[in-house]
Design a protein around this motif. Structure first.
Motif, mmCIF file in Angstrom:
data_model
loop_
_atom_site.group_PDB
_atom_site.id
_atom_site.type_symbol
_atom_site.label_atom_id
_atom_site.label_comp_id
_atom_site.label_asym_id
_atom_site.label_seq_id
_atom_site.Cartn_x
_atom_site.Cartn_y
_atom_site.Cartn_z
ATOM 1 N N LEU A 77 0.823 -1.206 0.000
ATOM 2 C CA LEU A 77 0.000 0.000 0.000
ATOM 3 C C LEU A 77 0.855 1.253 0.000
ATOM 4 O O LEU A 77 0.571 2.218 -0.725
ATOM 5 C CB LEU A 77 -0.929 -0.011 1.217
ATOM 6 N N ILE A 78 1.923 1.242 0.807
ATOM 7 C CA ILE A 78 2.814 2.404 0.831
ATOM 8 C C ILE A 78 3.468 2.596 -0.527
ATOM 9 O O ILE A 78 3.589 3.729 -1.021
ATOM 10 C CB ILE A 78 3.869 2.232 1.941
ATOM 11 N N GLN A 109 0.100 7.207 4.084
ATOM 12 C CA GLN A 109 1.406 6.551 4.063
ATOM 13 C C GLN A 109 2.062 6.600 5.442
ATOM 14 O O GLN A 109 2.648 5.616 5.907
ATOM 15 C CB GLN A 109 2.283 7.249 3.024
ATOM 16 N N ILE A 110 1.955 7.710 6.110
ATOM 17 C CA ILE A 110 2.532 7.850 7.450
ATOM 18 C C ILE A 110 1.814 6.929 8.434
ATOM 19 O O ILE A 110 2.442 6.302 9.301
ATOM 20 C CB ILE A 110 2.460 9.313 7.905
ATOM 21 N N ALA A 111 0.490 6.817 8.305
ATOM 22 C CA ALA A 111 -0.265 5.931 9.198
ATOM 23 C C ALA A 111 0.200 4.482 9.054
ATOM 24 O O ALA A 111 0.410 3.774 10.044
ATOM 25 C CB ALA A 111 -1.756 6.043 8.902
ATOM 26 N N LEU A 112 0.392 4.036 7.829
ATOM 27 C CA LEU A 112 0.878 2.677 7.615
ATOM 28 C C LEU A 112 2.304 2.514 8.127
ATOM 29 O O LEU A 112 2.671 1.447 8.642
ATOM 30 C CB LEU A 112 0.812 2.332 6.125
ATOM 31 N N SER A 113 3.109 3.563 8.011
ATOM 32 C CA SER A 113 4.477 3.500 8.520
ATOM 33 C C SER A 113 4.481 3.379 10.041
ATOM 34 O O SER A 113 5.310 2.649 10.609
ATOM 35 C CB SER A 113 5.255 4.748 8.085
ATOM 36 N N LEU A 146 9.632 3.531 6.702
ATOM 37 C CA LEU A 146 10.159 4.834 7.089
ATOM 38 C C LEU A 146 10.829 5.523 5.908
ATOM 39 O O LEU A 146 10.656 6.734 5.687
ATOM 40 C CB LEU A 146 11.147 4.657 8.244
ATOM 41 N N LEU A 147 11.599 4.745 5.132
ATOM 42 C CA LEU A 147 12.258 5.315 3.959
ATOM 43 C C LEU A 147 11.248 5.782 2.923
ATOM 44 O O LEU A 147 11.366 6.893 2.372
ATOM 45 C CB LEU A 147 13.202 4.277 3.354
ATOM 46 N N ALA A 158 10.399 8.712 15.678
ATOM 47 C CA ALA A 158 11.090 8.377 14.423
ATOM 48 C C ALA A 158 10.365 8.998 13.236
ATOM 49 O O ALA A 158 11.011 9.528 12.310
ATOM 50 C CB ALA A 158 11.176 6.863 14.267
ATOM 51 N N ILE A 159 9.037 8.961 13.238
ATOM 52 C CA ILE A 159 8.274 9.560 12.142
ATOM 53 C C ILE A 159 8.469 11.071 12.108
ATOM 54 O O ILE A 159 8.687 11.670 11.039
ATOM 55 C CB ILE A 159 6.782 9.205 12.275
ATOM 56 N N LEU A 160 8.392 11.717 13.281
ATOM 57 C CA LEU A 160 8.569 13.173 13.327
ATOM 58 C C LEU A 160 9.967 13.572 12.864
ATOM 59 O O LEU A 160 10.129 14.535 12.094
ATOM 60 C CB LEU A 160 8.313 13.671 14.746
ATOM 61 N N GLY A 161 10.982 12.864 13.331
ATOM 62 C CA GLY A 161 12.337 13.183 12.916
ATOM 63 C C GLY A 161 12.535 13.009 11.426
ATOM 64 O O GLY A 161 13.166 13.847 10.758
#
Length: 884
Positions: A366-367, A507-511, A770-771, A856-859
């Motif tokens: 999905l991402i 995408q962020i939600a799945l990450s 994350l990438l 990690a997501i915010l950074g």
């Protein structure tokens, strides 16, 4: 009276060009002047709907305009229509391929991104398919069943198998088999292999013939007959380099001379998925392997698996009744049932690890699709002038949408084919993590299930990634984009910009989901490894030694173990030396028979405890020190009082309020044994399970196993003593086999294979997520900054500082990230709750893991947005306004 508004809207949206006004006008006139007076309002509306649908079909099939003149024109044949449609599809695909070849960088990025998602999904599904759904490669699988005890396991004593074979007339064949590790010696040296003892009719019952030589026959399975052995195709190629002259060659298995009589065909691996024995031998050789305690002569050893082929025309219920009647002669209190061997030992339900990994892989796909959709949207923005020109030259909306679908389909199909090509190697690499001393063997080659799964994913992905670009193509205004320089503020209709801004939060939600799952699995694995940290497994060297294969028995065998301990204790760096039949996390043996403890109330006869035979020094060497009483000594041998040592779990369950030392315990019909010590608990099967009650016997007082495991505790790294261990055994007797040398840490990792597999795959998925999230966020912010160049220039001209412009971009980024986190945290919590059965020593809602994932997501978001924000702050207002 007006025509039906919905039908009229359908006509205006479906028809194009001159046909729209002509058909709609004629229908409206006919409806008002003829249909309503003749048919009435209700029937006239139905008439209008029928004529609208016919008009659309005629227009799509290129029939003449007007429904009243249809009979005067030749009818279009379906074959010609299909040919035209095929030619249009081929033309669209050719045009799509030409466009993509002209942009190799874009094409390669999209294809590799999709191949990543497809490869992960197909690899996991291929492994699950090989384990759960692929039928056994045996010709008689439609009639093959396994006999199982009702509510129990599938192991039978030999005398029960004999009764079943003699009296169960509903079967053509009833075959027995038992797997066990064996020692093989030939001109290549000595090695540890996995063998199966099988009845003489085993291959006949399965319908298996040998690729070379012959299979085992009933004449081979007779007492006193020379040993015959059949090799698997895989082992033949690995061990003997596919040498055809191996047929008729003599080898030694467990010290007995055997003759190779055949090689199995490549698809066959036995009746247990994933096991794949190296060789098969007649069942009667078991009496020669263990002459003093043969399971063929005992009635209390449950060790044989039984499979049979039901006679044609006999129902499964009738076969079950026949097996029950045969069983009553030996086990009147037991009941059996028949299980289709095609699904044995697999269950119909997917195991939780497979479901979790497949869900994580789908999240990765999905991402990837979200990233590809963003790239296609950006590409369609740059192609708006081209699309407007195609629409001006007569291409309708349907034609433009088909072109977008063709381009997306080519990209998805290429990515899917590439993912299909790498799926089998990825699946084989993942299978190496599965627990066990020997590697698990699964046939992960794609079959029709895998191909259908890949096709389904490809179809869904094609629709998903092409939907937004197709809508943009359908909503493109023609006139503004035909100008030489369209205004920079122009936006496509339909809110596509807003839709693209919703892709990144998804995408962020799945990450977040993938990062949280990876963090939970990592912490669970760390907890499991911490359970054995006190043992210091890196400092314990473990190896299997088999002196009985070299002819040692009785006192000579006991003296060999004593001499070996003395030699190894003198090696530099060795602290403790001990031998035992079992090793920590190396498996367990349950002792049969009722347990009785002196001075205690009678215990449940069904209680089972673990048993182990060890030498002095075993407990200190394995990290299970004696916490009460004493260790075994060399004086605990034949003629001395019979003694036993128990673990703390035994004391907690059977002697919770009394001192166990000095009490006597009896198991089955054996003599009473005095408890002389209590040792620290440890797990012999799995770190997930609580320690089971265990009894430890001195080797010198109990019948010896044909193989014991050496344990050396050292000062430093135990792996450095491998060569010294081999030299000492060789110096004692060069004919004694020493196999499977490893450290206790390696053995622990074998026991944690499933956990390591899930953790490794989840961690890789988390890093990729994350990438991909960083790439997607960077692309979105860069796209937004590029389209707002004039706005940034105006802000700078009105006095905005670079810091304020950077802050503006970063604030908008944080809004997107906050939306993604708001969606991702509940999703991750639900996923963690679903996978909580795979977690040990950690809660599904562990706050540390969730906070770490959000940080990690915010950074990552700040890093991804910093370069576009910096670029926006450096916009020259003069250049930006001049371009506008």
């Amino acid at each position: 009276m007006k025509p039906p508004s919905l039908a009229r809207w359908f006509l205006t949206r479906t028809l194009t060009g001159a046909a729209r006004s002509a058909i709609v006008g004629d229908l409206d006139e006919e409806f008002a002047s003829h249909a309503v007076p003749r048919l009435g309002p209700r029937r006239a509306r139905r008439w209008y709907w029928r004529q609208a649908m016919r008009s659309v079909v005629d227009h799509r099939l290129q029939r003449p305009l007007g429904w009243r003149d249809r009979a005067a024109h030749p009818r279009v044949r379906l074959r010609d229509v299909l040919r035209q449609e095929r030619e249009m599809v081929v033309s669209d695909l050719q045009h799509a391929c030409r466009l993509l070849v002209r942009q190799p960088g874009f094409t390669v990025i999209v294809v590799l991104t999709l191949a990543l998602g497809f490869g992960a999904n197909i690899a996991i599904f291929s492994g699950a398919n090989a384990w759960l759904f692929k039928p056994l490669p045996v010709p008689t699988r439609d009639r093959l069943v396994s006999l199982r005890y009702q509510g129990g396991g599938g192991d039978f004593p030999y005398h029960v198998y004999q009764a079943l074979r003699e009296h169960a007339t509903a079967f053509d064949h009833l075959a027995a088999y038992a797997s066990m590790p064996m020692t093989l010696r030939d001109e290549h040296g000595m090695d540890r292999v996995m063998g199966q003892l099988v009845s003489g009719n085993y291959f006949e019952a399965l319908g298996i013939t040998a690729a070379r030589g012959r299979a085992l026959v009933p004449a081979d399975d007779q007492p006193g007959v020379a040993g015959s052995v059949v090799l698997s195709d895989r082992f033949w190629k690995q061990r003997f380099d596919a040498d055809p002259s191996v047929i008729g060659r003599a080898i030694r298995v467990n010290g007995l001379p055997c003759t190779v009589v055949g090689i199995t065909r490549p698809p066959f691996f036995g009746l247990r998925v994933g096991e794949s024995p190296d060789l098969w031998l007649p069942l009667q050789l078991e009496a020669q392997f263990f002459p003093n305690r043969s399971a063929l002569q005992t009635r209390t050893t449950w060790w044989l698996n039984v499979a049979g082929t039901v006679r044609r025309g006999v129902s499964r219920d009738a076969a079950t009744a026949a097996a029950m009647r045969a069983l009553q002669t030996e086990q009147p209190d037991e009941r059996v049932f028949l299980e289709p061997t095609e699904h044995y030992p697999r269950s119909g339900l997917l195991p939780t690890p497979v479901v979790v990994l497949q869900c994580l892989a789908l999240s990765i796909l999905l991402i990837c699709c979200v990233n590809v959709t963003s790239l296609l949207l950006a590409r369609s923005t740059a192609r708006q002038r081209e699309l407007a020109l195609r629409a001006t030259l007569g291409a309708g909306r349907v034609r433009l949408v088909r072109q977008m679908l063709a381009e997306s389909g080519v990209l998805v199909a290429t990515g899917c084919l590439l993912g299909l090509a790498v799926a089998a190697p990825l699946a084989n690499a993942a299978i190496r993590f599965l627990p066990g001393r020997r590697p698990t063997v699964l046939d992960v080659a794609p079959d029709y299930r895998v191909l259908l799964f890949a096709l389904l994913l490809a179809l869904i992905a094609t629709v998903g990634v092409s939907l937004a670009p197709a809508l943009r193509a359908a909503c493109t205004d023609v006139l503004p984009f035909l100008k030489s320089t369209p205004p920079s503020h122009l936006r496509p209709r339909g809110g596509i910009r807003g839709f693209r801004w919703l892709l990144v939060p998804a995408q962020i939600a799945l990450s977040v989901l993938l990062l949280v799952m990876a963090g939970l699995f990592v912490r669970s694995l760390q907890h499991l490894r911490g359970l054995g940290a006190h043992v210091e497994p890196d400092r314990v060297l473990v190896a299997d030694v088999s002196p009985r294969d070299a002819g040692y028995t009785g006192e000579r065998l006991l003296q060999f173990y004593t001499d070996l301990r003395s030699r190894l204790a003198g090696l530099p760096g060795v602290i403790n030396v001990g031998l035992g039949a079992l090793s920590p996390l190396g498996g367990a043996i349950e002792i049969g028979g009722p347990l009785a403890i002196e001075g205690s109330a009678p215990l449940d006869p069904q209680i089972r405890v673990h048993g182990n035979r060890v030498t002095p020094g075993y407990f200190e060497a394995t990290g299970m020190p004696v916490v009460a009483g004493r260790d075994f000594v060399d004086a605990d041998r034949d003629g001395a009082p019979l003694v036993v040592t128990v673990n703390q779990a035994f004391v907690r369950r059977f002697c919770p309020t009394t001192n166990p030392l000095g009490r006597r315990v009896r198991y089955g019909n054996g003599p009473p044994l005095e408890i002389i010590g209590v040792v620290r608990d440890f797990r012999f099967v799995s770190l997930h399970d609580e320690p089971r009650p265990a009894l430890f016997y001195p080797v010198a007082q109990q019948p010896l196993d044909r193989r014991l495991t050496v344990h050396l505790r050292t000062i430093g790294d135990a792996g450095t003593l491998t060569r010294s261990l081999r030299e000492q055994v060789r110096a004692l007797d060069a004919n004694v086999g020493l196999t499977d040398i490893r450290t206790l840490a390696i053995q622990f990792d074998r026991g944690l294979g499933e956990e390591r597999l899930v953790t490794t795959v989840a961690s890789i998925f988390g890093a990729l997520a994350l990438l991909l999230a960083a790439v997607g966020l960077y692309g979105l912010i860069s796209y937004a900054v590029a389209r707002r160049t004039a706005e940034m220039g105006i802000r700078a001209a009105l006095g905005a500082t670079p810091a304020s412009i950077r802050g503006l971009v970063l604030r908008e980024t944080l809004v997107v990230v906050a939306l993604g986190l708001g969606l991702g945290v509940p999703l991750a919590w639900a996923g963690a709750r679903f996978a909580r059965s795979l977690l040990t020593g950690i809660e599904a809602g562990d706050g540390t893991v969730f906070i770490t994932a959000m940080i990690a997501i915010l950074g990552t978001a700040v890093l991804a947005a910093w370069l576009p924000a910096r670029r926006a702050a450096r916009v020259d207002p003069v250049v930006a306004l001049r371009a506008e």
